[in-house]
Design a protein around this motif. Structure first.
Motif, PDB file in Angstrom:
ATOM      1  N   ALA A  58      -0.243  -6.486  -7.611  1.00 31.27           N
ATOM      2  CA  ALA A  58      -0.200  -5.944  -6.257  1.00 31.27           C
ATOM      3  C   ALA A  58       1.081  -6.321  -5.538  1.00 31.27           C
ATOM      4  CB  ALA A  58      -1.416  -6.433  -5.458  1.00 31.27           C
ATOM      5  N   ALA A  59       1.620  -7.500  -5.859  1.00 31.47           N
ATOM      6  CA  ALA A  59       2.819  -7.998  -5.182  1.00 31.47           C
ATOM      7  C   ALA A  59       4.109  -7.591  -5.873  1.00 31.47           C
ATOM      8  CB  ALA A  59       2.748  -9.521  -5.088  1.00 31.47           C
ATOM      9  N   GLY A  60       4.010  -6.881  -6.995  1.00 37.00           N
ATOM     10  CA  GLY A  60       5.211  -6.498  -7.715  1.00 37.00           C
ATOM     11  C   GLY A  60       5.841  -7.637  -8.485  1.00 37.00           C
ATOM     12  N   LEU A  61       5.065  -8.690  -8.740  1.00 36.45           N
ATOM     13  CA  LEU A  61       5.577  -9.813  -9.526  1.00 36.45           C
ATOM     14  C   LEU A  61       5.501  -9.518 -11.017  1.00 36.45           C
ATOM     15  CD1 LEU A  61       3.976 -12.736  -7.505  1.00 36.45           C
ATOM     16  CD2 LEU A  61       6.408 -12.188  -7.638  1.00 36.45           C
ATOM     17  N   THR A  62       4.604  -8.602 -11.380  1.00 38.43           N
ATOM     18  CA  THR A  62       4.513  -8.132 -12.753  1.00 38.43           C
ATOM     19  C   THR A  62       4.112  -6.667 -12.729  1.00 38.43           C
ATOM     20  OG1 THR A  62       3.575  -8.600 -14.948  1.00 38.43           O
ATOM     21  CG2 THR A  62       2.082  -8.736 -13.083  1.00 38.43           C
ATOM     22  N   ALA A  74       4.952   2.905  -0.704  1.00 34.29           N
ATOM     23  CA  ALA A  74       6.040   3.010  -1.680  1.00 34.29           C
ATOM     24  C   ALA A  74       5.510   2.693  -3.076  1.00 34.29           C
ATOM     25  CB  ALA A  74       7.168   2.047  -1.323  1.00 34.29           C
ATOM     26  N   ASP A  75       5.635   3.651  -3.983  1.00 38.75           N
ATOM     27  CA  ASP A  75       5.150   3.486  -5.354  1.00 38.75           C
ATOM     28  C   ASP A  75       6.068   2.530  -6.118  1.00 38.75           C
ATOM     29  OD1 ASP A  75       4.054   3.735  -7.858  1.00 38.75           O
ATOM     30  OD2 ASP A  75       4.182   5.930  -7.942  1.00 38.75           O
ATOM     31  N   LEU A  76       5.475   1.518  -6.751  1.00 40.90           N
ATOM     32  CA  LEU A  76       6.255   0.538  -7.494  1.00 40.90           C
ATOM     33  C   LEU A  76       6.449   0.927  -8.958  1.00 40.90           C
ATOM     34  CD1 LEU A  76       4.753  -2.841  -6.207  1.00 40.90           C
ATOM     35  CD2 LEU A  76       6.358  -1.273  -5.098  1.00 40.90           C
ATOM     36  N   THR A  77       5.786   1.996  -9.384  1.00 42.87           N
ATOM     37  CA  THR A  77       5.840   2.390 -10.787  1.00 42.87           C
ATOM     38  C   THR A  77       7.266   2.702 -11.223  1.00 42.87           C
ATOM     39  OG1 THR A  77       3.636   3.360 -10.569  1.00 42.87           O
ATOM     40  CG2 THR A  77       4.901   3.959 -12.532  1.00 42.87           C
ATOM     41  N   THR A  86      13.999  -6.422  -4.462  1.00 43.07           N
ATOM     42  CA  THR A  86      14.282  -5.953  -3.101  1.00 43.07           C
ATOM     43  C   THR A  86      12.981  -5.634  -2.364  1.00 43.07           C
ATOM     44  OG1 THR A  86      16.420  -5.041  -3.758  1.00 43.07           O
ATOM     45  CG2 THR A  86      15.430  -4.162  -1.749  1.00 43.07           C
ATOM     46  N   MET A  87      12.041  -4.984  -3.058  1.00 45.24           N
ATOM     47  CA  MET A  87      10.762  -4.664  -2.436  1.00 45.24           C
ATOM     48  C   MET A  87      10.051  -5.933  -1.992  1.00 45.24           C
ATOM     49  SD  MET A  87       7.244  -4.722  -2.671  1.00 45.24           S
ATOM     50  CE  MET A  87       7.040  -5.297  -4.367  1.00 45.24           C
ATOM     51  N   ARG A  88      10.003  -6.921  -2.869  1.00 51.14           N
ATOM     52  CA  ARG A  88       9.305  -8.158  -2.518  1.00 51.14           C
ATOM     53  C   ARG A  88       9.961  -8.838  -1.326  1.00 51.14           C
ATOM     54  NH1 ARG A  88       9.227  -8.693  -8.332  1.00 51.14           N
ATOM     55  NH2 ARG A  88      11.052 -10.052  -8.227  1.00 51.14           N
ATOM     56  N   ARG A  89      11.285  -8.815  -1.289  1.00 54.96           N
ATOM     57  CA  ARG A  89      12.010  -9.466  -0.198  1.00 54.96           C
ATOM     58  C   ARG A  89      11.757  -8.765   1.127  1.00 54.96           C
ATOM     59  NH1 ARG A  89      16.823  -9.680  -2.633  1.00 54.96           N
ATOM     60  NH2 ARG A  89      17.578  -7.761  -1.672  1.00 54.96           N
ATOM     61  N   GLU A  90      11.632  -7.429   1.109  1.00 51.97           N
ATOM     62  CA  GLU A  90      11.524  -6.663   2.344  1.00 51.97           C
ATOM     63  C   GLU A  90      10.081  -6.372   2.762  1.00 51.97           C
ATOM     64  OE1 GLU A  90      13.808  -3.157   1.668  1.00 51.97           O
ATOM     65  OE2 GLU A  90      15.746  -4.217   1.834  1.00 51.97           O
ATOM     66  N   ARG A  91       9.171  -6.274   1.807  1.00 59.66           N
ATOM     67  CA  ARG A  91       7.820  -5.799   2.125  1.00 59.66           C
ATOM     68  C   ARG A  91       6.720  -6.830   1.902  1.00 59.66           C
ATOM     69  NH1 ARG A  91       7.066  -0.085   2.363  1.00 59.66           N
ATOM     70  NH2 ARG A  91       9.026   1.065   2.145  1.00 59.66           N
ATOM     71  N   VAL A 162       8.505 -14.245   8.303  1.00 55.32           N
ATOM     72  CA  VAL A 162       9.748 -14.131   9.055  1.00 55.32           C
ATOM     73  C   VAL A 162      10.402 -12.757   8.905  1.00 55.32           C
ATOM     74  CG1 VAL A 162      11.301 -15.053   7.273  1.00 55.32           C
ATOM     75  CG2 VAL A 162      11.828 -15.412   9.711  1.00 55.32           C
ATOM     76  N   ALA A 163      10.222 -12.110   7.750  1.00 53.20           N
ATOM     77  CA  ALA A 163      10.836 -10.798   7.535  1.00 53.20           C
ATOM     78  C   ALA A 163       9.924  -9.645   7.964  1.00 53.20           C
ATOM     79  CB  ALA A 163      11.216 -10.633   6.064  1.00 53.20           C
ATOM     80  N   ARG A 164       8.819  -9.966   8.627  1.00 52.26           N
ATOM     81  CA  ARG A 164       7.836  -8.964   9.084  1.00 52.26           C
ATOM     82  C   ARG A 164       7.398  -8.063   7.920  1.00 52.26           C
ATOM     83  NH1 ARG A 164       8.281  -8.755  14.939  1.00 52.26           N
ATOM     84  NH2 ARG A 164      10.223  -9.719  15.658  1.00 52.26           N
ATOM     85  N   PRO A 165       6.797  -8.659   6.886  1.00 54.45           N
ATOM     86  CA  PRO A 165       6.452  -7.896   5.687  1.00 54.45           C
ATOM     87  C   PRO A 165       5.250  -6.975   5.893  1.00 54.45           C
ATOM     88  CG  PRO A 165       5.549 -10.092   5.525  1.00 54.45           C
ATOM     89  CD  PRO A 165       6.388 -10.069   6.778  1.00 54.45           C
ATOM     90  N   GLU A 166       5.068  -6.074   4.947  1.00 52.30           N
ATOM     91  CA  GLU A 166       3.887  -5.206   4.953  1.00 52.30           C
ATOM     92  C   GLU A 166       2.620  -6.026   4.704  1.00 52.30           C
ATOM     93  OE1 GLU A 166       3.620  -1.863   5.263  1.00 52.30           O
ATOM     94  OE2 GLU A 166       5.719  -1.234   5.222  1.00 52.30           O
TER      95      GLU A 166
END
Length: 244
Positions: A58-62, A74-77, A86-91, A162-166
């Motif tokens: 779910a977090a895009g770690l794998t 945003a689809d991670l596929t 970048t997705m993890r850093r921003e969302r 701090v980055a106001r994530p999703e």
């Protein structure tokens, strides 16, 4: 979806297999679930049920072996590792059992680190609100070894926000804390959802911890088997016995 609003995180038919051939291990099997925005969801199951793998997918770690994951629509596929980073850093924001603070940095510097790595400036007003709400405003100039475990986890929560994530992903966030500090952290996560309208997904083995959530998703043998709304410790303990 809820009322046509895109969920914070959506899993569609997600499967995850580690290894190949006779040594292959199936961690997730066709899991579909939507995590609503502004909600607090606990994820529970016996050891080996797949709850940590679900959080990582779910977090895009794998990357899942099958199915798809979307975060904030945003689809991670098919994303490259750089794109996922970048997705993890921003969302996404992360809170781990081990705090994962850098010992050479002050609490404030640890909080602002995700933005520095992204080449962005911290919003002083937002940082001030976070440290005030989490009760560490008087400790931001201290380094991690000068803080209690509960204070370190509060710093980690500020860093996650701090980055106001999703969405904020919390993996056993009270696992290294005493009972009182753990309760304070759970109350803080509850406040993050209720006051800041943040989305929190928390993996835990503790029914008392999960009772702070709006709902609990139960996994068994890699499958989603039950959801309990408005959970109590008693309904969670009963849910842990659920089998398909």
């Amino acid at each position: 979806m809820n009322g046509g609003i895109e969920p914070a995180v959506r899993l569609d038919g997600v499967g995850k297999v580690y290894g190949t051939g006779a040594s292959a291990v199936t961690a997730l099997r066709d899991v579909s679930y939507s995590f609503a925005r502004g909600s607090f969801t606990g994820v529970m199951g016996q050891s080996g049920s797949g709850k940590t793998t679900l959080l990582q997918c779910a977090a895009g770690l794998t990357q899942p072996t099958s199915g798809s994951v979307s975060v904030g629509g945003a689809d991670l596929t098919g994303l490259t590792e750089a794109e996922l980073s970048t997705m993890r850093r921003e969302r996404a924001g992360f809170v781990f059992q081990a705090f994962n603070l850098l010992p050479a940095l002050t609490a404030r510097e640890n909080i602002e680190l995700p933005l520095r790595l992204a080449g962005r400036r911290a919003d002083p007003g937002w940082v001030a609100e976070l440290v005030k709400r989490t009760g560490i405003a008087d400790h931001v100039h201290r380094r991690p070894h000068e803080l209690s475990g509960g204070q370190q986890q509060r710093v980690a929560i500020c860093r996650a926000l701090v980055a106001r994530p999703e969405v904020v992903f919390a993996d056993e966030p009270t696992g290294n804390l005493d009972t009182r500090s753990g309760q304070e952290i759970l109350a803080l996560l509850r406040l993050v959802v209720d006051a800041l309208r943040q989305t929190v997904i928390m993996v835990t083995h503790d029914p008392a911890a999960a009772s702070h959530a709006d709902r609990v998703l139960f996994l068994s043998d890699g499958q989603a088997v039950n959801v309990v709304e408005d959970p109590t410790t008693e309904t969670i303990v009963a849910g842990l016995g659920t089998r398909r």
